[in-house]
Design a protein around this motif. Structure first.
Motif, PDB file in Angstrom:
ATOM      1  N   TRP A  10      77.053  42.024  -4.090  1.00  0.00           N
ATOM      2  CA  TRP A  10      77.803  43.291  -4.023  1.00  0.00           C
ATOM      3  C   TRP A  10      79.274  42.771  -5.054  1.00  0.00           C
ATOM      4  O   TRP A  10      79.580  41.750  -5.290  1.00  0.00           O
ATOM      5  CB  TRP A  10      78.631  43.176  -2.729  1.00  0.00           C
ATOM      6  N   HIS A  18      84.710  46.699   1.657  1.00  0.00           N
ATOM      7  CA  HIS A  18      83.838  46.359   2.892  1.00  0.00           C
ATOM      8  C   HIS A  18      85.015  45.664   3.699  1.00  0.00           C
ATOM      9  O   HIS A  18      85.218  45.891   4.949  1.00  0.00           O
ATOM     10  CB  HIS A  18      82.755  45.448   2.490  1.00  0.00           C
ATOM     11  N   ARG A  69      79.043  53.378  -3.212  1.00  0.00           N
ATOM     12  CA  ARG A  69      77.783  53.030  -2.697  1.00  0.00           C
ATOM     13  C   ARG A  69      76.636  53.938  -3.220  1.00  0.00           C
ATOM     14  O   ARG A  69      75.576  53.247  -3.706  1.00  0.00           O
ATOM     15  CB  ARG A  69      77.647  52.936  -1.149  1.00  0.00           C
ATOM     16  N   ALA A  74      73.060  49.231  -4.126  1.00  0.00           N
ATOM     17  CA  ALA A  74      73.164  47.945  -3.375  1.00  0.00           C
ATOM     18  C   ALA A  74      72.277  47.097  -3.786  1.00  0.00           C
ATOM     19  O   ALA A  74      71.586  47.266  -4.432  1.00  0.00           O
ATOM     20  CB  ALA A  74      73.110  48.309  -1.773  1.00  0.00           C
ATOM     21  N   ALA A  89      68.343  46.171   9.141  1.00  0.00           N
ATOM     22  CA  ALA A  89      69.685  46.235   8.549  1.00  0.00           C
ATOM     23  C   ALA A  89      69.940  47.459   7.884  1.00  0.00           C
ATOM     24  O   ALA A  89      71.341  47.992   7.868  1.00  0.00           O
ATOM     25  CB  ALA A  89      69.581  45.005   7.474  1.00  0.00           C
ATOM     26  N   ARG A  90      69.118  48.184   7.187  1.00  0.00           N
ATOM     27  CA  ARG A  90      69.258  49.404   6.464  1.00  0.00           C
ATOM     28  C   ARG A  90      69.882  50.377   7.559  1.00  0.00           C
ATOM     29  O   ARG A  90      70.948  51.108   7.299  1.00  0.00           O
ATOM     30  CB  ARG A  90      68.175  49.755   5.925  1.00  0.00           C
ATOM     31  N   THR A  92      71.117  49.885  10.685  1.00  0.00           N
ATOM     32  CA  THR A  92      72.479  49.418  11.093  1.00  0.00           C
ATOM     33  C   THR A  92      73.586  49.781  10.403  1.00  0.00           C
ATOM     34  O   THR A  92      74.656  50.296  10.736  1.00  0.00           O
ATOM     35  CB  THR A  92      72.474  47.824  11.631  1.00  0.00           C
ATOM     36  N   HIS A  93      73.576  49.504   9.077  1.00  0.00           N
ATOM     37  CA  HIS A  93      74.211  49.802   8.065  1.00  0.00           C
ATOM     38  C   HIS A  93      74.730  51.207   7.821  1.00  0.00           C
ATOM     39  O   HIS A  93      75.720  51.511   8.129  1.00  0.00           O
ATOM     40  CB  HIS A  93      73.961  49.464   6.358  1.00  0.00           C
ATOM     41  N   TRP A  94      73.558  52.322   7.889  1.00  0.00           N
ATOM     42  CA  TRP A  94      73.884  53.439   8.043  1.00  0.00           C
ATOM     43  C   TRP A  94      74.534  54.182   9.328  1.00  0.00           C
ATOM     44  O   TRP A  94      75.190  55.198   9.458  1.00  0.00           O
ATOM     45  CB  TRP A  94      72.734  54.330   7.425  1.00  0.00           C
ATOM     46  N   TYR A  97      78.241  53.462   8.976  1.00  0.00           N
ATOM     47  CA  TYR A  97      78.726  54.284   8.179  1.00  0.00           C
ATOM     48  C   TYR A  97      78.923  55.518   8.944  1.00  0.00           C
ATOM     49  O   TYR A  97      80.112  55.997   9.072  1.00  0.00           O
ATOM     50  CB  TYR A  97      77.984  54.761   6.985  1.00  0.00           C
ATOM     51  N   HIS A 159      75.899  43.577  13.312  1.00  0.00           N
ATOM     52  CA  HIS A 159      76.082  42.927  11.929  1.00  0.00           C
ATOM     53  C   HIS A 159      76.563  41.754  11.689  1.00  0.00           C
ATOM     54  O   HIS A 159      75.925  41.079  10.695  1.00  0.00           O
ATOM     55  CB  HIS A 159      77.034  44.383  11.449  1.00  0.00           C
TER      56      HIS A 159
END
Length: 192
Positions: A10, A18, A69, A74, A89-90, A92-94, A97, A159
């Motif tokens: 990142w 973040h 983003r 990413a 992971a994807r 959970t990230h969204w 958000y 997370h």
């Protein structure tokens, strides 16, 4: 460190957003839970206004973060990460958000529908109301806000737990990619 994200890590803008948003959300959660304990006094309104202003700040930063983003991309998953972990992971990230947007919007809507005094952002300017006073809408927004924090905290716990698992158990670069380059382990000198 680069401004923009790379395939490997990142960039500093993503890292700054973040960690700033993470600190603000966790601080607001604590503040929100303490609001019930603060007696109704001028201090209460100051703390409540701080909570609301910080929530609006998180909303603005989340808009910047989402835009960044989408523009900056990413990093790819760390090599060796199972596909099922990539998908979780994807997702959970969204979900984080979505909840990081829902929380300040539901709080703003709750404030608006309550018909309370005008909300000012850190005392600098008045924030427009999203709705006229409405008891039913107020109750719905309140319930969304109260339920939402528990969902958001559960997602954040997952997370954080996953990041620590990858760092201490799997020992891959998942976590250090979101830290400044100075945290990156230095390669071993083969001559040493």
């Amino acid at each position: 460190m680069t401004l923009r994200n790379t395939d490997q890590r990142w960039g500093w803008v993503s890292q700054a957003l973040h960690w700033t948003i993470a600190v603000l959300i966790l601080g607001m959660a604590v503040l929100g839970f303490l609001l019930d304990e603060v007696p109704k006094s001028p201090k209460y309104f100051w703390v409540f206004d701080l909570h609301k202003s910080t929530g609006l700040t998180v909303l603005a930063l989340m808009l910047v973060r989402l835009g960044w983003r989408l523009w900056a991309g990413a990093p790819r998953p760390v090599p060796g990460t199972p596909t099922w972990q990539e998908w979780i992971a994807r997702l959970t990230h969204w979900a984080i958000y979505a909840m990081a947007f829902l929380m300040p919007i539901s709080g703003w809507l709750y404030d608006s529908a309550s018909g309370l005094r005008a909300l000012t952002w850190f005392g600098l300017f008045t924030v427009p109301k999203l709705a006229a006073p409405d008891r039913d809408l107020r109750g719905l927004a309140h319930d969304m806000h109260e339920t939402g924090i528990w969902i958001l905290l559960a997602l954040l716990a997952a997370h954080i737990g996953a990041a620590l698992y990858h760092h201490f158990v799997v020992r891959d670069r998942t976590l250090v990619r979101m830290l400044p380059a100075s945290f990156e382990p230095k390669p071993r000198d083969p001559a040493a």
